[in-house]
Design a protein around this motif. Structure first.
Motif, PDB file in Angstrom:
ATOM      1  N   ASN A 104       7.525  12.276   0.955  1.00  0.00           N
ATOM      2  CA  ASN A 104       8.995  12.268   0.811  1.00  0.00           C
ATOM      3  C   ASN A 104       9.468  11.056   0.017  1.00  0.00           C
ATOM      4  O   ASN A 104      10.497  10.455   0.313  1.00  0.00           O
ATOM      5  N   GLY A 105       8.685  10.700  -0.965  1.00  0.00           N
ATOM      6  CA  GLY A 105       9.028   9.564  -1.816  1.00  0.00           C
ATOM      7  C   GLY A 105       7.879   8.591  -1.910  1.00  0.00           C
ATOM      8  O   GLY A 105       6.710   8.982  -2.006  1.00  0.00           O
ATOM      9  N   LEU A 106       8.186   7.303  -1.835  1.00  0.00           N
ATOM     10  CA  LEU A 106       7.174   6.253  -1.893  1.00  0.00           C
ATOM     11  C   LEU A 106       6.548   6.046  -0.523  1.00  0.00           C
ATOM     12  O   LEU A 106       7.108   6.467   0.502  1.00  0.00           O
ATOM     13  N   PRO A 107       5.385   5.404  -0.457  1.00  0.00           N
ATOM     14  CA  PRO A 107       4.830   5.039   0.849  1.00  0.00           C
ATOM     15  C   PRO A 107       5.842   4.220   1.650  1.00  0.00           C
ATOM     16  O   PRO A 107       6.761   3.622   1.088  1.00  0.00           O
ATOM     17  N   PRO A 108       5.677   4.153   2.971  1.00  0.00           N
ATOM     18  CA  PRO A 108       6.680   3.466   3.808  1.00  0.00           C
ATOM     19  C   PRO A 108       6.713   1.964   3.583  1.00  0.00           C
ATOM     20  O   PRO A 108       5.782   1.373   3.041  1.00  0.00           O
ATOM     21  N   ALA A 121       6.205   9.219 -14.338  1.00  0.00           N
ATOM     22  CA  ALA A 121       5.866   7.814 -14.126  1.00  0.00           C
ATOM     23  C   ALA A 121       5.693   7.497 -12.650  1.00  0.00           C
ATOM     24  O   ALA A 121       4.746   6.811 -12.245  1.00  0.00           O
ATOM     25  N   ALA A 122       6.603   7.997 -11.823  1.00  0.00           N
ATOM     26  CA  ALA A 122       6.575   7.677 -10.398  1.00  0.00           C
ATOM     27  C   ALA A 122       5.346   8.262  -9.713  1.00  0.00           C
ATOM     28  O   ALA A 122       4.721   7.618  -8.869  1.00  0.00           O
ATOM     29  N   GLY A 123       4.993   9.489 -10.082  1.00  0.00           N
ATOM     30  CA  GLY A 123       3.864  10.150  -9.432  1.00  0.00           C
ATOM     31  C   GLY A 123       2.520   9.617  -9.851  1.00  0.00           C
ATOM     32  O   GLY A 123       1.607   9.463  -9.026  1.00  0.00           O
ATOM     33  N   HIS A 124       2.369   9.296 -11.134  1.00  0.00           N
ATOM     34  CA  HIS A 124       1.066   8.858 -11.633  1.00  0.00           C
ATOM     35  C   HIS A 124       0.805   7.368 -11.427  1.00  0.00           C
ATOM     36  O   HIS A 124      -0.351   6.953 -11.362  1.00  0.00           O
ATOM     37  N   LYS A 125       1.868   6.554 -11.344  1.00  0.00           N
ATOM     38  CA  LYS A 125       1.647   5.107 -11.324  1.00  0.00           C
ATOM     39  C   LYS A 125       2.261   4.379 -10.127  1.00  0.00           C
ATOM     40  O   LYS A 125       1.856   3.266  -9.813  1.00  0.00           O
ATOM     41  N   ALA A 126       3.264   4.973  -9.465  1.00  0.00           N
ATOM     42  CA  ALA A 126       4.011   4.235  -8.437  1.00  0.00           C
ATOM     43  C   ALA A 126       3.791   4.768  -7.020  1.00  0.00           C
ATOM     44  O   ALA A 126       4.503   4.368  -6.101  1.00  0.00           O
ATOM     45  N   LEU A 127       2.833   5.683  -6.840  1.00  0.00           N
ATOM     46  CA  LEU A 127       2.471   6.229  -5.528  1.00  0.00           C
ATOM     47  C   LEU A 127       3.541   7.144  -4.940  1.00  0.00           C
ATOM     48  O   LEU A 127       3.507   7.442  -3.735  1.00  0.00           O
ATOM     49  N   TRP A 128       4.487   7.603  -5.753  1.00  0.00           N
ATOM     50  CA  TRP A 128       5.462   8.585  -5.269  1.00  0.00           C
ATOM     51  C   TRP A 128       4.760   9.928  -5.089  1.00  0.00           C
ATOM     52  O   TRP A 128       3.950  10.339  -5.930  1.00  0.00           O
ATOM     53  N   ALA A 129       5.081  10.621  -3.996  1.00  0.00           N
ATOM     54  CA  ALA A 129       4.507  11.941  -3.763  1.00  0.00           C
ATOM     55  C   ALA A 129       5.452  12.768  -2.906  1.00  0.00           C
ATOM     56  O   ALA A 129       6.129  12.243  -2.016  1.00  0.00           O
ATOM     57  N   GLU A 130       5.480  14.051  -3.191  1.00  0.00           N
ATOM     58  CA  GLU A 130       6.311  14.959  -2.397  1.00  0.00           C
ATOM     59  C   GLU A 130       5.887  14.935  -0.940  1.00  0.00           C
ATOM     60  O   GLU A 130       6.731  14.989  -0.033  1.00  0.00           O
ATOM     61  N   GLU A 131       4.595  14.833  -0.689  1.00  0.00           N
ATOM     62  CA  GLU A 131       4.090  14.820   0.685  1.00  0.00           C
ATOM     63  C   GLU A 131       4.620  13.629   1.476  1.00  0.00           C
ATOM     64  O   GLU A 131       4.829  13.709   2.688  1.00  0.00           O
TER      65      GLU A 131
END
Length: 566
Positions: free
Chosen positions: A218-222, A206-216
């Motif tokens: 280190n989580g959500l955008p700033p 859910a976080a990766g596909h819809k909430a802009l979370w990404a390993e690159e």
């Protein structure tokens, strides 16, 4: 004492929740149960005219309780319950809700019981089209492309757009909300007895596909990405999450309250949740580079590939590529169509207007007979339209439709787009109209496949899952003809729930990984549709016409989104 181990997969759909009790040894269904959401069935809290679709958490709780208890009762009661090792859940998404500090949806708290803005904002709710457009424009101001892992375009069907809309239209939610939570994260938290929102395990899917979370990232955008978008979002990022979890991980174990309520043990492991199509792809025994199409009211299309194959490669215009969102250790790519079965349901409702509004007024039959006749005829409409449409001559094919009746999810999300049909004449009857709509949904599927191929991701074949895939031979054969590739239909009736059950088996330690669970619990395929080479020229021609009509519609669309038709 039996040596059998059982798990429960719970699948939350748009209209109902279904649970299946499954034998971990072979994936055999021991029992299943379906519960229609009562408030949703009455149309409460929804305004289709403005694309508002909300669901009350009580529908989810009541359905969870009923279906699991019903499965256990059908299977044999307490003796079977002792053998249940795990429960995992999939849901629609993005379907988030505002919660308080205990993780309780606001609609379950005082003063918010009948407030639609305090309820789950269903995936198909498009009230946040304006907010999604603002996010897309805002993202261009940053040197880092925070939309790079969601296909480059943010959708009104997703997490942040819905949050911003709710905060803007309802200040009471802004004051009361301690966090914003996906449905697939809340149910496991509920089952585990969670009472501190900071301890909720959030789904990688859910976080990766819809909430802009990404390993690159280190989580959500700033923080400044959100606070500079709108001051209403200032500080909200800190109310969310940094870490995410794949669905082979345990969220915890059943709380004493829920164990008692369901008649299960507190030793039952509850897995981290995910979205329905992603777990459905696992239940449907997805393989690398095979596109799993979960075909229901909409479609959600899932493809997995080894991470190394996609190193440095970003697929534009899809709904994200996320490491571990489907199979841990592999990249999960998501696409889909905003309306699929909904297109056929819309047409059925359109031509059923006399049945719905005039039949009960008849002076020739009593009301009970009128209602029974209405139900009988409605149940036959799509099946008979399919037969009549299939019998039409290919040379008599004037009608052409676009399937964007609920906007377009992929390629290149644009929820402001509308459907259309051309080529109507006095000879256009219901079967011809239906054929055009069916072809449009198949052309929409081809546009997705073509996008993957254009971006260097091969598609070797299609795995069909869901109600339309199993029930409509007409649609599936047409799709095979349009795509010019075979479609395998999975045997299991509730494939998403089976995928959830597979993940439950891994989270509970029955299997070491999801690949092992798939190998043991997969039930195989019941049918394969092969493309008819004689239809190739016809559908290639009509597909080009579909693309042309789509370009025309996009040209005059008010929203400035890069078109995928070029």
């Amino acid at each position: 004492m039996s040596n059998a181990n059982y798990v429960i997969g719970v699948d939350y759909g748009s209209d109902s929740v279904r649970s299946v009790l499954v034998d971990t040894a072979n994936g055999k269904e021991i029992a299943s149960s379906v519960f229609l959401y009562p408030r949703w069935q009455k149309g409460l809290y929804c305004k289709p005219a403005v694309n508002q679709f909300r669901q009350h958490p009580l529908d989810y709780i009541e359905g969870l309780t009923h279906t699991i208890k019903d499965c256990l009762a059908k299977a044999g009661g307490a003796e079977i319950a002792k053998l249940v090792k795990g429960i995992s859940v999939d849901t629609t998404g993005s379907s988030p809700v505002a919660v308080d500090a205990t993780g309780t949806p606001l609609a379950l708290t005082k003063d918010f019981e009948d407030n639609p803005n305090a309820m789950f904002v269903l995936w198909k709710d498009h009230t946040s089209v304006k907010e999604a457009a603002e996010i897309n424009e805002h993202a261009t101001k940053f040197t880092t492309n925070y939309l790079k892992y969601v296909g480059g375009i943010y959708s009104s069907e997703w997490f942040w757009a819905k949050l911003l809309y709710i905060l803007r239209v309802d200040s009471s939610i802004k004051k009361a909300a301690a966090s914003w939570v996906e449905h697939c994260d809340w149910i496991p938290f509920l089952l585990c007895g969670g009472n501190d929102i900071t301890e909720m395990k959030r789904s990688r899917c859910a976080a990766g596909h819809k909430a802009l979370w990404a390993e690159e990232f280190n989580g959500l955008p700033p923080e400044d990405f959100f606070s500079s978008l709108d001051p209403l979002l200032a500080g909200f990022r800190d109310k969310l999450f940094t870490d995410t979890y794949t669905s082979d991980i345990a969220a915890g174990t059943l709380s004493e309250e829920w164990a008692t309520k369901l008649g299960l043990s507190t030793d039952v492991v509850v897995g981290v949740g995910a979205f329905d199509a992603h777990m459905g792809a696992v239940g449907g025994q997805i393989e690398p580079y095979y596109l799993s199409k979960v075909m229901g009211t909409s479609t959600c299309d899932i493809l997995v590939a080894p991470n190394q194959d996609l190193d440095g490669k970003l697929i534009n215009g899809i709904c994200g590529q996320v490491n571990g969102s489907v199979i841990p250790g592999m990249a999960g790519l998501e696409a889909g169509q905003s309306a699929f079965g909904d297109v056929y349901a819309w047409f059925k409702n359109l031509i059923s207007w006399p049945l719905n509004h005039l039949l009960t007024e008849s002076a020739l039959i009593d009301e009970a007979t009128a209602i029974a006749l209405k139900e009988e005829l409605e149940a036959k409409i799509i099946a008979n339209l399919s037969k009549q449409a299939e019998a039409l001559e290919d040379t008599d094919y004037a009608e052409l439709a676009i399937d964007w009746l609920n906007g377009r999810r992929t390629p290149d999300a644009n929820q402001e787009l509308k459907g259309a049909i051309t080529g109507l004449g006095l000879g256009t009857d219901a079967p011809r109209f239906f054929r055009a709509l069916a072809a449009a949904t198949c052309f929409g599927a081809k546009a997705i496949v073509d996008r993957f191929k254009e971006q260097g991701v091969p598609v070797k074949g299609i795995i069909g899952i869901g109600g339309v895939a199993k029930k409509s031979a007409y649609i599936m054969q047409m799709m095979a003809d349009v795509l010019e590739m075979p479609i395998r239909i999975h045997r299991f009736e509730h494939t998403c729930a089976l995928g959830a059950a597979m993940f439950a088996a891994v989270a509970a330690g029955v299997y070491p990984n999801i690949e092992a669970a798939m190998a043991a619990m997969g039930t195989g395929f019941e049918k394969e549709y092969k493309p008819n080479i004689k239809k190739q020229k016809l559908y290639r021609q009509h597909y080009q016409q579909y693309l042309g009509l789509g370009r025309y519609l996009e040209k005059y669309n008010k929203k400035d989104v890069k078109p995928y038709l070029s």
